[in-house]
Scaffold this motif. Structure first.
Motif, mmCIF file in Angstrom:
data_model
loop_
_atom_site.group_PDB
_atom_site.id
_atom_site.type_symbol
_atom_site.label_atom_id
_atom_site.label_comp_id
_atom_site.label_asym_id
_atom_site.label_seq_id
_atom_site.Cartn_x
_atom_site.Cartn_y
_atom_site.Cartn_z
ATOM 1 N N VAL A 1 0.842 -1.204 0.000
ATOM 2 C CA VAL A 1 0.000 0.000 0.000
ATOM 3 C C VAL A 1 0.873 1.249 0.000
ATOM 4 O O VAL A 1 0.630 2.211 -0.748
ATOM 5 C CB VAL A 1 -0.941 0.006 1.224
ATOM 6 C CG1 VAL A 1 -1.738 1.310 1.272
ATOM 7 C CG2 VAL A 1 -1.887 -1.186 1.176
ATOM 8 N N ILE A 2 1.932 1.225 0.838
ATOM 9 C CA ILE A 2 2.839 2.374 0.908
ATOM 10 C C ILE A 2 3.531 2.582 -0.433
ATOM 11 O O ILE A 2 3.613 3.707 -0.943
ATOM 12 C CB ILE A 2 3.883 2.170 2.025
ATOM 13 C CG1 ILE A 2 3.196 2.180 3.395
ATOM 14 C CG2 ILE A 2 4.956 3.248 1.952
ATOM 15 C CD1 ILE A 2 4.117 1.893 4.547
ATOM 16 N N GLN A 3 4.029 1.472 -1.028
ATOM 17 C CA GLN A 3 4.714 1.589 -2.311
ATOM 18 C C GLN A 3 3.759 2.028 -3.415
ATOM 19 O O GLN A 3 4.147 2.767 -4.330
ATOM 20 C CB GLN A 3 5.368 0.260 -2.671
ATOM 21 C CG GLN A 3 6.574 -0.056 -1.794
ATOM 22 C CD GLN A 3 7.288 -1.313 -2.224
ATOM 23 O OE1 GLN A 3 6.665 -2.301 -2.618
ATOM 24 N NE2 GLN A 3 8.604 -1.305 -2.151
ATOM 25 N N TYR A 4 2.507 1.576 -3.329
ATOM 26 C CA TYR A 4 1.498 1.994 -4.310
ATOM 27 C C TYR A 4 1.251 3.500 -4.192
ATOM 28 O O TYR A 4 1.203 4.220 -5.197
ATOM 29 C CB TYR A 4 0.205 1.219 -4.075
ATOM 30 C CG TYR A 4 -0.984 1.749 -4.825
ATOM 31 C CD1 TYR A 4 -1.128 1.501 -6.183
ATOM 32 C CD2 TYR A 4 -1.969 2.491 -4.175
ATOM 33 C CE1 TYR A 4 -2.230 1.994 -6.878
ATOM 34 C CE2 TYR A 4 -3.054 2.983 -4.854
ATOM 35 C CZ TYR A 4 -3.189 2.729 -6.208
ATOM 36 O OH TYR A 4 -4.273 3.218 -6.887
ATOM 37 N N LYS A 5 1.120 3.994 -2.963
ATOM 38 C CA LYS A 5 0.888 5.424 -2.741
ATOM 39 C C LYS A 5 2.088 6.244 -3.203
ATOM 40 O O LYS A 5 1.931 7.282 -3.864
ATOM 41 C CB LYS A 5 0.609 5.688 -1.256
ATOM 42 C CG LYS A 5 -0.687 5.089 -0.734
ATOM 43 C CD LYS A 5 -1.891 5.803 -1.307
ATOM 44 C CE LYS A 5 -3.184 5.295 -0.666
ATOM 45 N NZ LYS A 5 -4.388 5.964 -1.225
ATOM 46 N N ILE A 6 3.288 5.763 -2.847
ATOM 47 C CA ILE A 6 4.493 6.476 -3.237
ATOM 48 C C ILE A 6 4.645 6.471 -4.755
ATOM 49 O O ILE A 6 5.007 7.477 -5.374
ATOM 50 C CB ILE A 6 5.736 5.851 -2.568
ATOM 51 C CG1 ILE A 6 5.698 6.097 -1.056
ATOM 52 C CG2 ILE A 6 7.024 6.427 -3.168
ATOM 53 C CD1 ILE A 6 6.828 5.428 -0.296
ATOM 54 N N GLY A 7 4.345 5.309 -5.382
ATOM 55 C CA GLY A 7 4.451 5.199 -6.833
ATOM 56 C C GLY A 7 3.502 6.144 -7.543
ATOM 57 O O GLY A 7 3.881 6.807 -8.523
ATOM 58 N N THR A 8 2.255 6.230 -7.054
ATOM 59 C CA THR A 8 1.276 7.135 -7.644
ATOM 60 C C THR A 8 1.696 8.583 -7.469
ATOM 61 O O THR A 8 1.601 9.395 -8.408
ATOM 62 C CB THR A 8 -0.108 6.911 -7.010
ATOM 63 O OG1 THR A 8 -0.508 5.553 -7.201
ATOM 64 C CG2 THR A 8 -1.152 7.824 -7.641
ATOM 65 N N TRP A 9 2.186 8.905 -6.269
ATOM 66 C CA TRP A 9 2.645 10.280 -6.014
ATOM 67 C C TRP A 9 3.838 10.617 -6.896
ATOM 68 O O TRP A 9 3.896 11.709 -7.482
ATOM 69 C CB TRP A 9 3.033 10.434 -4.550
ATOM 70 C CG TRP A 9 3.729 11.741 -4.275
ATOM 71 C CD1 TRP A 9 3.159 12.962 -4.058
ATOM 72 C CD2 TRP A 9 5.152 11.962 -4.235
ATOM 73 N NE1 TRP A 9 4.128 13.923 -3.879
ATOM 74 C CE2 TRP A 9 5.351 13.339 -3.984
ATOM 75 C CE3 TRP A 9 6.255 11.125 -4.375
ATOM 76 C CZ2 TRP A 9 6.630 13.879 -3.870
ATOM 77 C CZ3 TRP A 9 7.523 11.673 -4.272
ATOM 78 C CH2 TRP A 9 7.700 13.039 -4.027
ATOM 79 N N SER A 10 4.791 9.678 -7.008
ATOM 80 C CA SER A 10 5.985 9.912 -7.805
ATOM 81 C C SER A 10 5.646 10.129 -9.279
ATOM 82 O O SER A 10 6.236 10.985 -9.946
ATOM 83 C CB SER A 10 6.954 8.737 -7.655
ATOM 84 O OG SER A 10 8.099 8.926 -8.457
ATOM 85 N N ALA A 11 4.689 9.344 -9.787
ATOM 86 C CA ALA A 11 4.327 9.444 -11.209
ATOM 87 C C ALA A 11 3.638 10.765 -11.532
ATOM 88 O O ALA A 11 3.773 11.283 -12.639
ATOM 89 C CB ALA A 11 3.423 8.271 -11.587
ATOM 90 N N THR A 12 2.904 11.311 -10.579
ATOM 91 C CA THR A 12 2.089 12.506 -10.851
ATOM 92 C C THR A 12 2.588 13.765 -10.149
ATOM 93 O O THR A 12 1.929 14.807 -10.207
ATOM 94 C CB THR A 12 0.629 12.254 -10.427
ATOM 95 O OG1 THR A 12 0.587 11.975 -9.009
ATOM 96 C CG2 THR A 12 0.033 11.077 -11.176
ATOM 97 N N ARG A 13 3.754 13.689 -9.509
ATOM 98 C CA ARG A 13 4.197 14.817 -8.672
ATOM 99 C C ARG A 13 4.449 16.093 -9.466
ATOM 100 O O ARG A 13 4.314 17.198 -8.933
ATOM 101 C CB ARG A 13 5.440 14.425 -7.866
ATOM 102 C CG ARG A 13 6.716 14.284 -8.678
ATOM 103 C CD ARG A 13 7.885 13.809 -7.806
ATOM 104 N NE ARG A 13 9.154 13.808 -8.513
ATOM 105 C CZ ARG A 13 9.547 12.869 -9.364
ATOM 106 N NH1 ARG A 13 8.748 11.840 -9.624
ATOM 107 N NH2 ARG A 13 10.727 12.951 -9.943
ATOM 108 N N ARG A 14 4.828 15.962 -10.736
ATOM 109 C CA ARG A 14 5.092 17.160 -11.551
ATOM 110 C C ARG A 14 3.891 17.559 -12.412
ATOM 111 O O ARG A 14 3.961 18.516 -13.187
ATOM 112 C CB ARG A 14 6.308 16.913 -12.453
ATOM 113 C CG ARG A 14 7.621 16.759 -11.698
ATOM 114 C CD ARG A 14 8.821 16.777 -12.627
ATOM 115 N NE ARG A 14 8.806 15.677 -13.582
ATOM 116 C CZ ARG A 14 8.525 15.805 -14.864
ATOM 117 N NH1 ARG A 14 8.181 16.980 -15.365
ATOM 118 N NH2 ARG A 14 8.559 14.748 -15.674
ATOM 119 N N ALA A 15 2.811 16.808 -12.285
ATOM 120 C CA ALA A 15 1.619 17.079 -13.105
ATOM 121 C C ALA A 15 0.706 18.086 -12.411
ATOM 122 O O ALA A 15 0.728 18.223 -11.182
ATOM 123 C CB ALA A 15 0.866 15.786 -13.370
#
Length: 274
Positions: free
Chosen positions: A49-63
């Protein structure tokens, strides 16, 4: 309806990944003792769950979130219409400078995100953009985005376990650390082979789903041609983990082609027009 072949692949690969996941849990019990099973179980449940949240945040952080009015209004209306036809909730729409014309979907069904690049929006015609968005919505509808993210998470944990097992069994020096890192990467790549069994096939399925919902495969085929040509000579600003989720991921070296996340672009275009 999700493609039957994709369902079978996700079920088989999911079972294999679950077995690897249990090995991670077994290592945790061996390391901390059986009395620590509640802690190990909690870790097995929380880490993805943590990695999923971090992955989603990382992918969209500059959007940036795409405004519903102004120049993006038609994109929102187009997405709403496609979502209604597909029977899914409308995902959050975001826009990002990626350096190349591209788009990707992340998140899960009911809580998805579709990100398109500013370069893509200026390159494509309306029907071509509709094909790309339909492709990304198909990924969310088929739940294969979640399978990719969780698979990558499990591969990372297996690589970590392989490293720890090697380090606990030998001397700790610079040489052993280097060898341990190689073993970790090899273990991670072996698990990723199973994830790639979904990755390349899911692109064909999303292409096919998109062509059905927009009524023809030609707009998406034209979009893929323009995306491929528009990416030549330009450097993508996306991380490799995000590029794997994109509608287009250029494979440069021989190793990248062996572990390609996407089928060849010419085959996708040929299939769409066939």
């Amino acid at each position: 309806m999700t493609d039957f072949g994709l369902k079978v692949r996700m079920a088989v690969v999911g079972s294999i990944l679950f077995a690897f996941y249990m090995l991670v849990g077994a290592f945790g019990l061996a390391m901390f003792g059986f009395g620590a099973w509640p802690l190990v179980l909690l870790g097995l449940l929380v880490l993805p769950v943590i990695q999923y949240k971090i992955g989603t945040w990382s992918a969209t952080r500059r959007a940036e979130e795409m405004p519903e009015e102004g120049q993006y209004r038609d994109v929102h209306r187009m997405t709403e219409s496609l979502c209604q036809d597909m029977g899914i909730d409308k995902p959050k729409l975001m826009v990002m400078q990626m350096g190349v014309p591209n788009a990707f979907a992340t998140g899960r069904k009911g809580n998805g995100v579709v990100v398109v690049s500013t370069e893509l929006l200026t390159l494509l015609q309306r029907d071509e953009l509709e094909g790309v968005i339909a492709h990304e919505l198909a990924h969310i509808k088929n739940r294969d985005v979640l399978a990719m993210v969780l698979g990558s998470s499990i591969a990372m944990m297996v690589g970590w376990v392989a490293y720890m097992v090697y380090m606990f069994g030998g001397e700790r020096n610079i040489g052993s650390i280097f060898v341990g890192m190689i073993i970790s990467n090899v273990a991670q790549m072996l698990v990723m082979i199973f994830v790639l069994a979904i990755s390349r096939y899911r692109e064909y399925v999303a292409d096919d789903d998109a062509s059905q919902y927009i009524g023809s495969g030609d707009p998406l085929a034209r979009a893929l041609e323009k995306i491929s040509q528009g990416s030549q000579g330009r450097e993508s600003q996306l991380d490799d983990s995000v590029s794997a989720l994109c509608i287009f991921n250029a494979d440069r070296s021989l190793l990248e082609k062996v572990f390609a996340t996407h089928p060849p672009m010419e085959k996708r275009i040929e299939k769409l027009r066939g």
